[in-house]
Design a protein around this motif. Structure first.
Motif, short mmCIF file in Angstrom:
data_model
loop_
_atom_site.label_atom_id
_atom_site.label_comp_id
_atom_site.label_asym_id
_atom_site.label_seq_id
_atom_site.Cartn_x
_atom_site.Cartn_y
_atom_site.Cartn_z
N LEU A 1 33.37 17.65 26.89
CA LEU A 1 34.23 18.44 26.00
C LEU A 1 35.52 18.83 26.69
O LEU A 1 35.57 19.00 27.91
CB LEU A 1 33.49 19.71 25.54
N GLY A 2 36.58 19.03 25.88
CA GLY A 2 37.81 19.58 26.41
C GLY A 2 37.64 21.08 26.64
O GLY A 2 36.73 21.72 26.10
N ASP A 3 38.53 21.69 27.42
CA ASP A 3 38.41 23.11 27.73
C ASP A 3 38.42 23.99 26.48
O ASP A 3 37.60 24.92 26.38
CB ASP A 3 39.52 23.54 28.69
N PRO A 4 39.29 23.75 25.49
CA PRO A 4 39.23 24.57 24.27
C PRO A 4 37.90 24.42 23.54
O PRO A 4 37.36 25.40 23.01
CB PRO A 4 40.39 24.04 23.43
N GLU A 5 37.34 23.21 23.51
CA GLU A 5 36.06 22.99 22.85
C GLU A 5 34.94 23.76 23.56
O GLU A 5 34.06 24.32 22.91
CB GLU A 5 35.74 21.50 22.80
N LYS A 6 34.99 23.78 24.88
CA LYS A 6 33.97 24.53 25.64
C LYS A 6 34.05 26.02 25.32
O LYS A 6 33.03 26.68 25.11
CB LYS A 6 34.15 24.30 27.14
N LEU A 7 35.27 26.56 25.29
CA LEU A 7 35.44 27.98 25.00
C LEU A 7 34.96 28.33 23.60
O LEU A 7 34.25 29.32 23.39
CB LEU A 7 36.91 28.37 25.15
N VAL A 8 35.34 27.51 22.62
CA VAL A 8 34.95 27.79 21.24
C VAL A 8 33.43 27.69 21.08
O VAL A 8 32.80 28.52 20.42
CB VAL A 8 35.68 26.84 20.27
N LEU A 9 32.82 26.67 21.69
CA LEU A 9 31.37 26.51 21.57
C LEU A 9 30.64 27.74 22.08
O LEU A 9 29.73 28.26 21.41
CB LEU A 9 30.91 25.27 22.34
N GLN A 10 31.01 28.22 23.26
CA GLN A 10 30.29 29.36 23.80
C GLN A 10 30.51 30.62 22.95
O GLN A 10 29.61 31.44 22.78
CB GLN A 10 30.68 29.61 25.26
N ARG A 11 31.70 30.77 22.37
CA ARG A 11 31.96 31.94 21.52
C ARG A 11 31.23 31.84 20.18
O ARG A 11 30.83 32.86 19.62
CB ARG A 11 33.48 32.10 21.30
N LEU A 12 31.04 30.63 19.69
CA LEU A 12 30.29 30.45 18.44
C LEU A 12 28.81 30.77 18.62
O LEU A 12 28.09 30.92 17.63
CB LEU A 12 30.45 29.03 17.92
N GLY A 13 28.35 30.88 19.84
CA GLY A 13 26.96 31.20 20.10
C GLY A 13 26.53 32.55 19.54
O GLY A 13 25.33 32.81 19.40
N LEU B 1 24.94 26.09 14.34
CA LEU B 1 24.49 25.50 15.60
C LEU B 1 22.97 25.38 15.53
O LEU B 1 22.29 26.30 15.06
CB LEU B 1 24.85 26.39 16.80
N LEU B 2 22.43 24.24 15.96
CA LEU B 2 20.99 24.15 16.13
C LEU B 2 20.55 25.20 17.14
O LEU B 2 21.32 25.61 18.01
CB LEU B 2 20.60 22.75 16.60
N GLU B 3 19.30 25.64 17.04
CA GLU B 3 18.86 26.77 17.86
C GLU B 3 19.01 26.50 19.36
O GLU B 3 19.47 27.36 20.12
CB GLU B 3 17.39 27.10 17.55
N THR B 4 18.65 25.30 19.79
CA THR B 4 18.77 24.99 21.22
C THR B 4 20.24 24.97 21.65
O THR B 4 20.58 25.45 22.74
CB THR B 4 18.12 23.62 21.51
N THR B 5 21.11 24.43 20.81
CA THR B 5 22.54 24.43 21.13
C THR B 5 23.06 25.85 21.20
O THR B 5 23.87 26.19 22.09
CB THR B 5 23.33 23.64 20.07
N ARG B 6 22.63 26.72 20.29
CA ARG B 6 23.06 28.11 20.30
C ARG B 6 22.60 28.81 21.58
O ARG B 6 23.36 29.56 22.21
CB ARG B 6 22.53 28.85 19.08
N GLU B 7 21.34 28.60 21.98
CA GLU B 7 20.85 29.21 23.21
C GLU B 7 21.67 28.76 24.42
O GLU B 7 21.98 29.54 25.31
CB GLU B 7 19.37 28.84 23.42
N LEU C 1 25.09 30.49 24.28
CA LEU C 1 24.99 31.89 24.69
C LEU C 1 24.88 32.03 26.20
O LEU C 1 25.45 32.96 26.79
CB LEU C 1 23.78 32.55 24.02
N ARG C 2 24.15 31.13 26.84
CA ARG C 2 24.07 31.17 28.31
C ARG C 2 25.46 31.00 28.92
O ARG C 2 25.82 31.70 29.88
CB ARG C 2 23.14 30.05 28.81
N LYS C 3 26.24 30.09 28.36
CA LYS C 3 27.60 29.89 28.84
C LYS C 3 28.46 31.12 28.56
O LYS C 3 29.30 31.54 29.39
CB LYS C 3 28.23 28.66 28.17
N LEU C 4 28.28 31.73 27.38
CA LEU C 4 29.08 32.89 26.99
C LEU C 4 28.82 34.06 27.92
O LEU C 4 29.75 34.71 28.41
CB LEU C 4 28.76 33.27 25.55
N TYR C 5 27.55 34.36 28.19
CA TYR C 5 27.23 35.51 29.03
C TYR C 5 27.66 35.28 30.48
O TYR C 5 28.04 36.23 31.18
CB TYR C 5 25.74 35.82 28.95
#
Length: 500
Positions: free
Chosen positions: A380-392, A443-449, A452-456
């Motif tokens: 993923l690109g850096d913006p995609e990584k940031l958005v994914l973790q925030r969508l958690g 987000l599928l549950e595993t993707t969300r988990e 969230l790990r990335k977000l925290y």
């Protein structure tokens, strides 16, 4: 030409003959043979082989063993033609004789190995839950030259591709070629990997070019299974385009976590397996493909049979929480065989340290649940990584408006969040609902988990959660309808699969 035992070798043409027949031999195996011939009976060290055959690459010693095995086969009964010198290397024991067979030195430097290609890996056992895929993909390949199987990591794209390729090639008599791109790192390495799979041997010190790939497939009825394209997506798309433009009888079945976006491509989304509804009966639970896979894996581990209703309901819960993803279910079944189903359900709240221990022979990205997600996350690109973790922070469906309200802060604008969501959806990290005038996302549950790990770990959790709470409060005030479009009821696993 050089005569060694029963074979004749042309170092200039990089060809090996038995009688008048050209033998198929890969470029790396030929490179080792070349070193052994040049050594004239002296020992060739492993370091010499690595430097000559795999320059600027880090590979394991087992790669030498694989190529030596191929070489020893062409020497037939001469079992000691290549002798292993313990702790040192290898040497050629047969006499090397130079002969003149009257062959022209001006012959082409690029040759294709004789014989029909048939390099598809074997499928062991029945492919559960993919019965309708074969017919659909066979029809798609009859319409278009390129079909790409797209889906999240661990969903079974490779196994589905192999099954489909076998079902098409066996009755039609097509040549088949399996090309694993997981080790590819750049455009030229892709061309070289595809060339070797097609039986093309380059000239001395030369790299195979795209035009030579095109020449090699002309006039051939060929099905190429190009596996794991996502990390070299642009170069893979270029190679596919060249191959299908070179011959109308070439068909390509690719697997990737995102579409190739090349001419003539038909994209087939590989869904997770179906999972039981919360209130499903025992019969309905047993008919779900995810449960069938879980039980089959338990049987493979010689675990006790599951027959009582309570156990079936726990298995149904496990399959729902793992989103029906085959890799996750296989890892879970392996743990259940050791620790029991009740312990497994408890550990799903912190699933990544628990769901490990995949097949030893599997690629590293398929040996743990977290590694499977890591592989795609790093692409993923850096913006995609940031958005994914925030969508958690969203545990249910959410609107684009909600996503922007939560994720558009610091260096990310609403426009950048929107673009990132487009990218995340195409790369199978974000799912979208269908059958509605207003799109919603999940987000599928595993993707969300994972998110969230990335977000925290990023230190942004408080900010993202605060922005979500503020948006929900504003939505309640404006709409007077509770949570409005922001977080409707959670999708059931079945709905998630249908919406993927």
């Amino acid at each position: 030409m050089i005569k060694i035992g029963r074979i004749t070798v042309s170092l200039e043409m990089r060809e090996v003959y038995l009688g008048g027949e050209l033998l198929p031999l890969g470029a790396r195996a030929f490179g080792i043979l070349e070193l052994l011939i040049q050594a004239r009976g002296a020992t060739v060290t492993k370091d010499d082989i690595f430097e000559h055959v795999w320059p600027r690459s880090v590979v394991g010693e087992n790669n030498i063993h694989v190529q030596l095995s191929a070489l020893r086969k062409i020497f037939g009964d001469d079992k000691q033609a290549i002798r292993t010198i313990s702790g040192r290397g290898y040497r050629l024991t047969l006499a090397v004789q130079e002969v003149d067979l009257g062959m022209s030195a001006s012959a082409p430097m690029l040759r294709v190995a004789a014989g029909r290609l048939n390099s598809l890996p074997a499928l062991h056992g029945t492919l559960i839950g993919r019965e309708s895929t074969t017919t659909e993909l066979a029809r798609a390949l009859a319409i278009g030259p390129i079909v790409t199987l797209v889906g999240p990591g661990g969903v079974g794209k490779t196994q589905s591709g192999i099954a489909v390729a076998r079902s098409i090639a066996d009755p039609s008599g097509m040549e088949t070629c399996f090309v694993a791109l997981a080790s590819a790192t750049r455009a030229q390495s892709i061309v070289s990997i595809v060339a070797e799979a097609l039986g093309i041997a380059p000239g001395e010190g030369e790299a195979v070019e795209l035009k030579e790939l095109a020449a090699a497939v002309q006039g051939r009825k060929l099905l190429v299974l190009l596996d794991n394209c996502e990390h070299v997506i642009e170069s893979a798309a270029t190679v596919c385009d060249v191959l299908v433009q070179a011959s109308a009888d070439v068909r390509i079945l690719a697997t990737s976590r995102e579409p190739l976006r090349t001419r003539g491509e038909i994209t087939h989304w590989v869904d997770p397996m179906d999972t039981p509804a919360v209130d499903a009966s025992p019969h309905a639970i047993l008919t779900c493909s995810s449960v069938k896979l879980f039980l089959a894996q338990l049987t493979a581990f010689n675990a006790a049979a599951i027959g009582d209703r309570r156990s079936l309901e726990m298995i149904a819960t496990i399959c729902r929480r793992l989103d029906g993803v085959p890799l996750a279910i296989e890892l879970a079944a392996a743990r259940a065989a050791v620790f029991g189903i009740r312990k497994l359900i408890f550990e799903l709240d912190d699933r990544f340290p628990f769901l490990t221990g995949g097949r030893r022979t599997a690629p590293r990205r398929q040996q743990t649940l977290e590694a499977s997600l890591d592989w795609g996350y790093e692409l993923l690109g850096d913006p995609e990584k940031l958005v994914l973790q925030r969508l958690g922070v969203f545990s249910a469906r959410f609107s684009l408006e909600a996503a922007c309200a939560v994720a558009a802060f610091a260096q990310l604008s609403c426009n950048k969040v929107t673009e990132a969501i487009i990218g995340l959806a195409s790369k199978c990290f974000v799912g979208t609902t269908c059958g509605s005038n207003i799109k919603e996302y999940f987000l599928l549950e595993t993707t969300r988990e994972y998110a969230l790990r990335k977000l925290y770990s990023s230190g942004e959790a408080d900010e993202a959660l605060s922005r979500k709470a503020e948006f929900l409060a504003q939505s309640e005030t404006v709409s007077g309808r509770g949570l409005g479009m922001v977080a409707r009821r959670s999708l059931t696993a079945g709905e998630a699969v249908a919406s993927w």
